[in-house]
Enzyme design. Sequence first.
Site, PDB file in Angstrom:
ATOM      1  N   ARG A   1      -3.885   6.278   0.532  1.00  0.00           N
ATOM      2  CA  ARG A   1      -4.508   7.484   1.097  1.00  0.00           C
ATOM      3  C   ARG A   1      -3.649   8.243   2.090  1.00  0.00           C
ATOM      4  O   ARG A   1      -3.979   9.375   2.440  1.00  0.00           O
ATOM      5  CB  ARG A   1      -5.844   7.114   1.737  1.00  0.00           C
TER       6      ARG A   1
ATOM      7  N   ASP B   1      -6.435  -3.470  -7.379  1.00  0.00           N
ATOM      8  CA  ASP B   1      -6.942  -4.054  -6.134  1.00  0.00           C
ATOM      9  C   ASP B   1      -7.115  -5.547  -6.328  1.00  0.00           C
ATOM     10  O   ASP B   1      -7.273  -6.017  -7.455  1.00  0.00           O
ATOM     11  CB  ASP B   1      -8.282  -3.419  -5.739  1.00  0.00           C
TER      12      ASP B   1
ATOM     13  N   ARG C   1      -7.906  11.127  -5.958  1.00  0.00           N
ATOM     14  CA  ARG C   1      -9.137  10.412  -5.609  1.00  0.00           C
ATOM     15  C   ARG C   1     -10.337  11.333  -5.421  1.00  0.00           C
ATOM     16  O   ARG C   1     -11.475  10.897  -5.601  1.00  0.00           O
ATOM     17  CB  ARG C   1      -8.896   9.573  -4.348  1.00  0.00           C
TER      18      ARG C   1
ATOM     19  N   ARG D   1       0.825  -1.221   0.000  1.00  0.00           N
ATOM     20  CA  ARG D   1       0.000   0.000   0.000  1.00  0.00           C
ATOM     21  C   ARG D   1       0.854   1.264   0.000  1.00  0.00           C
ATOM     22  O   ARG D   1       0.496   2.256   0.634  1.00  0.00           O
ATOM     23  CB  ARG D   1      -0.949   0.041   1.195  1.00  0.00           C
TER      24      ARG D   1
ATOM     25  N   TYR E   1     -14.322 -12.531   0.423  1.00  0.00           N
ATOM     26  CA  TYR E   1     -15.046 -11.320   0.003  1.00  0.00           C
ATOM     27  C   TYR E   1     -16.289 -11.665  -0.812  1.00  0.00           C
ATOM     28  O   TYR E   1     -17.334 -11.031  -0.679  1.00  0.00           O
ATOM     29  CB  TYR E   1     -14.134 -10.407  -0.826  1.00  0.00           C
TER      30      TYR E   1
END
Length: 380
Positions: free
Chosen positions: A51, A98, A60, A47, A179
């Site tokens: 963010r 992702d 974003r 990562r 998921y």
Amino acid sequence: MVTVNLDQVMAQPVNLDTAAFPPLTNDLYLRAARGEPTERAPVWCMRQAGRYLPEFRAIRVENEFFKVCRTPALATEVTVQPIRRYAGLLDAAIIFSDILVIPQAMGMVVQMVPGKGPHLPEPLRSPEDLHRLTDKQPGYSVDKELDYVYRAITNTRHALEGQVPLLGFVGAPWTLMAYMVEGGGSKTFALAKSWLFKHPVASHELLTRIADVAAEFLVGQIRAGAQAVQVFESWAGELGPQDFAAFSLPYLARIAAHVKAKYPDVPMTVFAKGAHYALEQLAADTLYDVISLDWTVDPAVARSRVDAAVQGRRTVVLQGNLDPTVLFGDEQTIRERTREMCRAFGTQNHIANLGHGMMPSHDPELLRVFLESVHEASRT
Ligand code: CP3
């Protein structure tokens, strides 16, 4: 102050030529991953595009998560952002995408809900729902579904100008199944785990189908320009040793076998977070060159267990494993803990990383401290 000029980013020409990439000037990561001697441990972070970087958030604000993944100019920009910011300190870039692009490519709807994370509004509730998946339909093509990732990879290889190698990745079958069945993240994984015990046959079918899509996708990523690949089994630790052996390990092994048959020299990493009990099997029963460790494993213990498991038959490189929350400490603490980590791994057969990904609340300047500390501490 960081400014991002979106018009300028979008105006960059996209280069999809896979025949002539710029020559690589820093191959430290690739040499370490192949078990070759290195002058220091290479370093990168899971990562590392994300963010915690204001320049990422600036992109974003105006672009939805999957739009960034699907637009080569944007995916390239955010992939290169940490390489630019930490010039000379990072030894690899990881393509911005992702793990959930695979469920999407198998026909499921995946939304990224701000503040909540991934949401799959129509999860697989029972084995009958497997019919909804598109991967067995006539004419189905992994490469067609995920071509946008290949384009992002090819374009990013050009934009990196050979500064560092570019990594591709996929989510591993059990993590993706979790998921797809839960419809998002979960605290207990009660729904996904109940499938394993209530519907073992259907679970194995689903895991096999995901593994085959993932393996083909990795092959395509390498063809598009990925110079090494990593498989993320983020929810391995939800399984105990017996269920990991049944529902995760065989599929991790299957993916590596498929990719290695086509690209034996492309380094492969497996990150089975929480599966400390399975280090021996990952080392002895799969073809991964690199085993990535979370912070709950002692590096020296991992080294000796892995070495004992392979008995000199091959070199297994270890990656990791500073607790990411150490980056919430002060500079001196980060330096000390990083130095101790590097010492515990030794200077060879180690790729320095965090034990998991960067978090949105991390201070970018404290990541710099970690990267500098690795450079200082791991020099031979
Ligand atoms: O820099 C990189 O590492 C490359 C890009 C990358 C992302 N996700 C970007 C991302 C990679 C390698 C991933 C993998 C991924 N995605 C994993 C495996 C690694 C891990 O952390 O265990 C998992 C489990 C996911 C699923 C996922 N995607 C989650 C749980 C979330 C939400 C996180 C949160 O805190 O809300 C995402 C979204 C996501 N993927 C973000 C980024 C930068 C943040 C979303 C945003 O920009 O709004």
